[in-house]
Write a protein that holds these residues in place. Structure first.
Motif, PDB file in Angstrom:
ATOM      1  N   ASP A 119       0.813  -1.216   0.000  1.00 16.44           N
ATOM      2  CA  ASP A 119       0.000   0.000   0.000  1.00 16.44           C
ATOM      3  C   ASP A 119       0.852   1.275   0.000  1.00 16.44           C
ATOM      4  O   ASP A 119       0.349   2.367   0.261  1.00 16.44           O
ATOM      5  CB  ASP A 119      -0.926   0.020   1.218  1.00 16.44           C
ATOM      6  N   VAL A 120       2.144   1.147  -0.289  1.00 18.13           N
ATOM      7  CA  VAL A 120       3.057   2.289  -0.212  1.00 18.13           C
ATOM      8  C   VAL A 120       3.258   2.907  -1.588  1.00 18.13           C
ATOM      9  O   VAL A 120       3.593   2.213  -2.555  1.00 18.13           O
ATOM     10  CB  VAL A 120       4.421   1.860   0.384  1.00 18.13           C
ATOM     11  N   GLU A 121       3.071   4.223  -1.688  1.00 19.94           N
ATOM     12  CA  GLU A 121       3.269   4.952  -2.941  1.00 19.94           C
ATOM     13  C   GLU A 121       4.665   5.543  -3.054  1.00 19.94           C
ATOM     14  O   GLU A 121       5.217   5.638  -4.151  1.00 19.94           O
ATOM     15  CB  GLU A 121       2.261   6.101  -3.040  1.00 19.94           C
ATOM     16  N   CYS A 122       5.216   5.973  -1.925  1.00 19.77           N
ATOM     17  CA  CYS A 122       6.498   6.690  -1.957  1.00 19.77           C
ATOM     18  C   CYS A 122       7.244   6.446  -0.665  1.00 19.77           C
ATOM     19  O   CYS A 122       6.634   6.379   0.412  1.00 19.77           O
ATOM     20  CB  CYS A 122       6.236   8.190  -2.150  1.00 19.77           C
ATOM     21  N   ILE A 123       8.567   6.311  -0.765  1.00 19.46           N
ATOM     22  CA  ILE A 123       9.441   6.239   0.403  1.00 19.46           C
ATOM     23  C   ILE A 123      10.443   7.376   0.319  1.00 19.46           C
ATOM     24  O   ILE A 123      11.141   7.527  -0.686  1.00 19.46           O
ATOM     25  CB  ILE A 123      10.187   4.899   0.475  1.00 19.46           C
ATOM     26  N   HIS A 124      10.498   8.177   1.381  1.00 22.35           N
ATOM     27  CA  HIS A 124      11.506   9.230   1.485  1.00 22.35           C
ATOM     28  C   HIS A 124      12.633   8.755   2.392  1.00 22.35           C
ATOM     29  O   HIS A 124      12.400   8.038   3.370  1.00 22.35           O
ATOM     30  CB  HIS A 124      10.901  10.502   2.096  1.00 22.35           C
ATOM     31  N   THR A 125      13.868   9.186   2.091  1.00 24.65           N
ATOM     32  CA  THR A 125      14.980   8.918   2.977  1.00 24.65           C
ATOM     33  C   THR A 125      16.021  10.023   2.856  1.00 24.65           C
ATOM     34  O   THR A 125      15.938  10.895   1.998  1.00 24.65           O
ATOM     35  CB  THR A 125      15.607   7.536   2.692  1.00 24.65           C
ATOM     36  N   GLY A 126      17.032   9.955   3.740  1.00 25.10           N
ATOM     37  CA  GLY A 126      18.103  10.950   3.711  1.00 25.10           C
ATOM     38  C   GLY A 126      18.664  11.223   5.095  1.00 25.10           C
ATOM     39  O   GLY A 126      18.457  10.464   6.044  1.00 25.10           O
ATOM     40  N   SER A 127      19.415  12.300   5.211  1.00 27.78           N
ATOM     41  CA  SER A 127      19.949  12.845   6.457  1.00 27.78           C
ATOM     42  C   SER A 127      20.959  11.925   7.131  1.00 27.78           C
ATOM     43  O   SER A 127      21.698  11.202   6.469  1.00 27.78           O
ATOM     44  CB  SER A 127      18.794  13.197   7.406  1.00 27.78           C
ATOM     45  N   THR A 128      20.994  11.944   8.474  1.00 24.75           N
ATOM     46  CA  THR A 128      22.069  11.292   9.217  1.00 24.75           C
ATOM     47  C   THR A 128      22.097   9.780   9.012  1.00 24.75           C
ATOM     48  O   THR A 128      23.148   9.153   9.153  1.00 24.75           O
ATOM     49  CB  THR A 128      21.949  11.586  10.717  1.00 24.75           C
ATOM     50  N   THR A 129      20.968   9.189   8.680  1.00 28.57           N
ATOM     51  CA  THR A 129      20.916   7.737   8.472  1.00 28.57           C
ATOM     52  C   THR A 129      21.870   7.289   7.376  1.00 28.57           C
ATOM     53  O   THR A 129      22.407   6.178   7.430  1.00 28.57           O
ATOM     54  CB  THR A 129      19.485   7.311   8.105  1.00 28.57           C
ATOM     55  N   LEU A 130      22.094   8.143   6.391  1.00 34.17           N
ATOM     56  CA  LEU A 130      22.920   7.760   5.249  1.00 34.17           C
ATOM     57  C   LEU A 130      24.400   8.105   5.432  1.00 34.17           C
ATOM     58  O   LEU A 130      25.210   7.830   4.552  1.00 34.17           O
ATOM     59  CB  LEU A 130      22.391   8.435   3.976  1.00 34.17           C
ATOM     60  N   VAL A 131      24.748   8.697   6.563  1.00 36.02           N
ATOM     61  CA  VAL A 131      26.154   9.050   6.803  1.00 36.02           C
ATOM     62  C   VAL A 131      26.974   7.809   7.127  1.00 36.02           C
ATOM     63  O   VAL A 131      28.113   7.659   6.676  1.00 36.02           O
ATOM     64  CB  VAL A 131      26.264  10.084   7.943  1.00 36.02           C
ATOM     65  N   HIS A 132      26.398   6.918   7.909  1.00 40.56           N
ATOM     66  CA  HIS A 132      27.141   5.759   8.399  1.00 40.56           C
ATOM     67  C   HIS A 132      26.877   4.536   7.522  1.00 40.56           C
ATOM     68  O   HIS A 132      25.797   4.372   6.956  1.00 40.56           O
ATOM     69  CB  HIS A 132      26.743   5.470   9.851  1.00 40.56           C
ATOM     70  N   ASP A 133      27.866   3.654   7.449  1.00 41.73           N
ATOM     71  CA  ASP A 133      27.787   2.502   6.551  1.00 41.73           C
ATOM     72  C   ASP A 133      26.560   1.637   6.825  1.00 41.73           C
ATOM     73  O   ASP A 133      25.856   1.235   5.896  1.00 41.73           O
ATOM     74  CB  ASP A 133      29.051   1.643   6.695  1.00 41.73           C
ATOM     75  N   LYS A 134      26.299   1.342   8.090  1.00 42.33           N
ATOM     76  CA  LYS A 134      25.202   0.436   8.415  1.00 42.33           C
ATOM     77  C   LYS A 134      23.856   1.040   8.020  1.00 42.33           C
ATOM     78  O   LYS A 134      23.030   0.389   7.372  1.00 42.33           O
ATOM     79  CB  LYS A 134      25.206   0.085   9.901  1.00 42.33           C
ATOM     80  N   GLY A 135      23.614   2.290   8.422  1.00 42.75           N
ATOM     81  CA  GLY A 135      22.351   2.925   8.090  1.00 42.75           C
ATOM     82  C   GLY A 135      22.139   3.020   6.596  1.00 42.75           C
ATOM     83  O   GLY A 135      21.036   2.785   6.083  1.00 42.75           O
ATOM     84  N   ALA A 136      23.210   3.350   5.878  1.00 38.01           N
ATOM     85  CA  ALA A 136      23.112   3.464   4.421  1.00 38.01           C
ATOM     86  C   ALA A 136      22.819   2.119   3.776  1.00 38.01           C
ATOM     87  O   ALA A 136      21.983   2.016   2.874  1.00 38.01           O
ATOM     88  CB  ALA A 136      24.398   4.065   3.859  1.00 38.01           C
ATOM     89  N   SER A 137      23.480   1.058   4.240  1.00 34.05           N
ATOM     90  CA  SER A 137      23.279  -0.254   3.624  1.00 34.05           C
ATOM     91  C   SER A 137      21.889  -0.803   3.925  1.00 34.05           C
ATOM     92  O   SER A 137      21.251  -1.414   3.055  1.00 34.05           O
ATOM     93  CB  SER A 137      24.361  -1.230   4.091  1.00 34.05           C
TER      94      SER A 137
END
Length: 312
Positions: A119-137
């Motif tokens: 039921d999902v149309e769009c997923i947004h992401t970004g910010s501090t989560t993508l700085v570190h390897d684990k969060g980005a992966s």
């Protein structure tokens, strides 16, 4: 439903005591949580994906999200502590010191079976989560699963004080841009990633790489956007009395996604076919919501009922 995947934390905002001494006031924040809250307050079904602590601050985060109508059914609660960020306002920019070691956000793991996407149309992401390897992966794994049927939106929302290797971080952001249908960034983020490159030159490169919409926000100078068919478009920002700019960029992104949803232009092919008039309307609405957020302290995006008649 729209989802926002990423950081949820507690901002400690500068304030004053009754006798004039400097103080810090805790407030729920985190760019991706702010965006989920902003979308939900505009009456669009929204969920948050990420780690939220079960500690006192985590309860503040969960209560704030739920009171704004954000679905936390896809979030992961853990006994890791909440991320804390201490804000300092310098001119029109807000700088942060983050305390994010071994936190609920940092320890979030993508659980495929727990993240329903039907039921999902769009997923947004970004910010501090993508700085570190684990969060980005972990985020990339979610995006790869979602991309066949879900529009992907990205706001790098760069935090230079967390970046140890700028070249590697820039390469990572470009890789995420290559997975995104919508890329939005501030002029400050653009300068950090691309230096003196012309906005249009980079926008055309991103469009050539598969992106459908590129947006640059420029504070009180409004926003400019590039689209394969409908752009370029430039919109002005309303003149308001600014209390602070915390959360303004998040409010813009939330309102942009909510507007595209309302226009039935959030799905990938529908977004590719958006008209110039529709895109102008969506961008103008986003600027108005961001400006409204600047009129009160902290990341406090507007509810639909708070906006002046005719805003949408």
């Amino acid at each position: 439903m729209l989802l926002s995947c990423g950081d949820a934390l507690i901002d400690f905002l500068p304030s004053k005591t009754a006798d004039g001494r400097e103080a810090l006031t805790p407030a729920v924040g985190g760019s991706c949580l702010n965006i989920a809250v902003g979308i939900a307050r505009l009456d669009v079904a929204t969920g948050f994906v990420g780690g939220i602590s079960t500690d006192t601050f985590g309860k503040m985060i969960a209560d704030h999200a739920a009171s704004s109508g954000v679905d936390l059914g896809r979030a992961t609660r853990s006994d890791h502590q909440a991320t804390l960020a201490f804000a300092r306002v310098t001119g029109t920019e807000t700088q942060y010191a983050f305390y994010d070691a071994d936190t609920a956000s940092r320890n979030w793991t993508y659980r495929r079976d727990a993240i329903g996407l039907a039921d999902v149309e769009c997923i947004h992401t970004g910010s501090t989560t993508l700085v570190h390897d684990k969060g980005a992966s972990e985020t990339l794994a979610l995006i790869e699963d979602a991309r066949p049927s879900v529009t992907i939106a990205l706001d790098p929302n760069c935090r230079p004080n967390l970046v140890a290797d700028k070249d590697a971080y820039r390469a990572r952001m470009l890789a995420f841009c290559g997975k995104a249908d919508i890329v939005k960034m501030s002029d400050v983020d653009f300068a950090y990633l691309f230096g003196d490159e012309a906005y249009a030159d980079r926008a055309f490169k991103l469009l050539a790489g598969g992106c459908s919409l590129v947006v640059i926000t420029r504070g009180n100078n409004g926003a400019c956007a590039w689209h394969r068919q409908a752009g370029p478009i430039e919109v002005a920002s309303p003149v308001v009395k600014v209390v602070d700019t915390i959360g303004a960029g998040d409010s813009f992104q939330a309102a942009l996604l909510a507007a595209l949803h309302r226009l039935d232009r959030i799905a990938r092919q529908r977004l590719r076919d958006i008209s110039a008039a529709e895109l102008d309307r969506a961008l103008a609405f986003a600027c108005k919501c961001a400006a409204f957020t600047c009129t009160r302290a902290g990341a406090d995006p507007p509810r639909s009922r708070e906006l002046p008649a005719g805003t949408w």
